[in-house]
Design a protein around this motif. Structure first.
Motif, PDB file in Angstrom:
ATOM      1  N   GLU A 123       0.849  -1.192   0.000  1.00  0.00           N
ATOM      2  CA  GLU A 123       0.000   0.000   0.000  1.00  0.00           C
ATOM      3  C   GLU A 123       0.888   1.247   0.000  1.00  0.00           C
ATOM      4  N   ASP A 124       0.782   2.056  -1.032  1.00  0.00           N
ATOM      5  CA  ASP A 124       1.655   3.233  -1.167  1.00  0.00           C
ATOM      6  C   ASP A 124       1.529   4.200   0.012  1.00  0.00           C
ATOM      7  N   ASP A 125       0.286   4.425   0.478  1.00  0.00           N
ATOM      8  CA  ASP A 125       0.107   5.356   1.599  1.00  0.00           C
ATOM      9  C   ASP A 125       0.838   4.857   2.837  1.00  0.00           C
ATOM     10  N   LEU A 126       0.699   3.576   3.089  1.00  0.00           N
ATOM     11  CA  LEU A 126       1.336   3.001   4.270  1.00  0.00           C
ATOM     12  C   LEU A 126       2.860   3.048   4.139  1.00  0.00           C
ATOM     13  N   ILE A 127       3.366   2.779   2.954  1.00  0.00           N
ATOM     14  CA  ILE A 127       4.816   2.831   2.740  1.00  0.00           C
ATOM     15  C   ILE A 127       5.339   4.239   3.038  1.00  0.00           C
ATOM     16  N   ARG A 128       4.587   5.266   2.625  1.00  0.00           N
ATOM     17  CA  ARG A 128       5.004   6.646   2.927  1.00  0.00           C
ATOM     18  C   ARG A 128       4.971   6.907   4.431  1.00  0.00           C
ATOM     19  N   GLU A 129       3.895   6.435   5.087  1.00  0.00           N
ATOM     20  CA  GLU A 129       3.807   6.636   6.544  1.00  0.00           C
ATOM     21  C   GLU A 129       4.956   5.949   7.274  1.00  0.00           C
ATOM     22  N   LEU A 130       5.261   4.741   6.834  1.00  0.00           N
ATOM     23  CA  LEU A 130       6.346   3.998   7.485  1.00  0.00           C
ATOM     24  C   LEU A 130       7.681   4.705   7.284  1.00  0.00           C
ATOM     25  N   ALA A 131       7.912   5.185   6.056  1.00  0.00           N
ATOM     26  CA  ALA A 131       9.174   5.883   5.782  1.00  0.00           C
ATOM     27  C   ALA A 131       9.263   7.148   6.635  1.00  0.00           C
ATOM     28  N   ASP A 132       8.131   7.851   6.802  1.00  0.00           N
ATOM     29  CA  ASP A 132       8.139   9.059   7.636  1.00  0.00           C
ATOM     30  C   ASP A 132       8.426   8.728   9.095  1.00  0.00           C
ATOM     31  N   SER A 133       7.937   7.562   9.529  1.00  0.00           N
ATOM     32  CA  SER A 133       8.113   7.193  10.938  1.00  0.00           C
ATOM     33  C   SER A 133       9.520   6.663  11.199  1.00  0.00           C
ATOM     34  N   ASP A 134      10.294   6.508  10.162  1.00  0.00           N
ATOM     35  CA  ASP A 134      11.627   5.909  10.299  1.00  0.00           C
ATOM     36  C   ASP A 134      12.613   6.733   9.470  1.00  0.00           C
ATOM     37  N   PRO A 135      12.901   7.960   9.939  1.00  0.00           N
ATOM     38  CA  PRO A 135      13.684   8.881   9.116  1.00  0.00           C
ATOM     39  C   PRO A 135      15.140   8.451   8.918  1.00  0.00           C
ATOM     40  N   THR A 136      15.643   7.565   9.765  1.00  0.00           N
ATOM     41  CA  THR A 136      17.036   7.145   9.646  1.00  0.00           C
ATOM     42  C   THR A 136      17.121   5.649   9.398  1.00  0.00           C
TER      43      THR A 136
END
Lengths: 143, 143
Positions: A102-115
């Motif tokens: 899910e593209d939305d979830l992938i973006r949320e996950l990437a935002d929650s894991d900046p490093t």
């Protein structure tokens, strides 16, 4: 000495509540995922995040984890021990793994894991979801 | 930056030599054993010792690990990560597990592990042996 009210298991470890387990899981940062690959049980460390009730980690696209974990039953564990004090705790869960598409979830996950770490190029990685079906935790208290 | 001569894998991790893997395994103290129990992959922490080429850990007599690990293929992992520096290493192996029933060996193992922990009553514990068939290690170097 254990708290008088704390339940213990057959190894004299304090049994954690589910809330305590999920709390420690969320802040641990590093976990170990175990899965079956070609008939062998393999354990590898991953950097994970918790989102909702699920555990997520990145792996390099085309990795052995990606191939083995998709639609599999896997195990996952976090812990922290002090070898000098002989104290520590662990949380262990089992669940179903799947690739996140899910593209939305992938973006949320990437935002929650900046490093991102423990993965080569984050732009060529995939996210794996583990949906826990059982979770338990134990704490080894000072004797 | 990786050493120019160090082999790396697809995730840019330095690949450890077998000697380095066995050395780190011997000094880690805490590892995670993974095994299949009733069709689920379970990961649990154990305190281990290395004796010869094998990995040994104690578990409480009658434990779920004891039942599941005897004559099974299992996975085993040790690691150490620094979340601030984003560095660390891990060693992962697969092998055959079996219960130790040789009295001489049990005495040697007990002598090599004078401070048992992560097991309730050492007098009512059993030793599990893991004989590695594959071992590999990776190190995440500073970027």
């Amino acid at each position: 000495m254990n708290d008088i009210d704390a339940p213990t298991d057959h190894s004299d470890l304090r049994v954690m509540s589910t809330d305590e387990c999920t709390g420690r899981l969320a802040t641990a940062g590093i976990g170990r995922v175990a899965f079956v690959r070609s008939g062998e049980v393999v354990v590898l460390p991953v950097h994970h995040v918790v989102h909702g009730l699920d555990v997520y980690f990145r792996t390099s696209g085309g990795s052995k984890i990606e191939a083995a974990a998709d639609h599999s039953q896997v195990g996952f564990e976090v812990d922290d021990y002090d070898r000098a004090l002989l104290t520590g705790w662990s949380v262990s869960l089992t669940g179903a793994a799947s690739l996140v598409d899910e593209d939305d979830l992938i973006r949320e996950l990437a935002d929650s894991d900046p490093t991102p770490w423990m993965v080569g190029d984050p732009n060529h990685s995939v996210w794996v979801r583990i949906r826990p079906d059982q979770i338990s935790g134990r704490e080894l208290l000072p004797r």
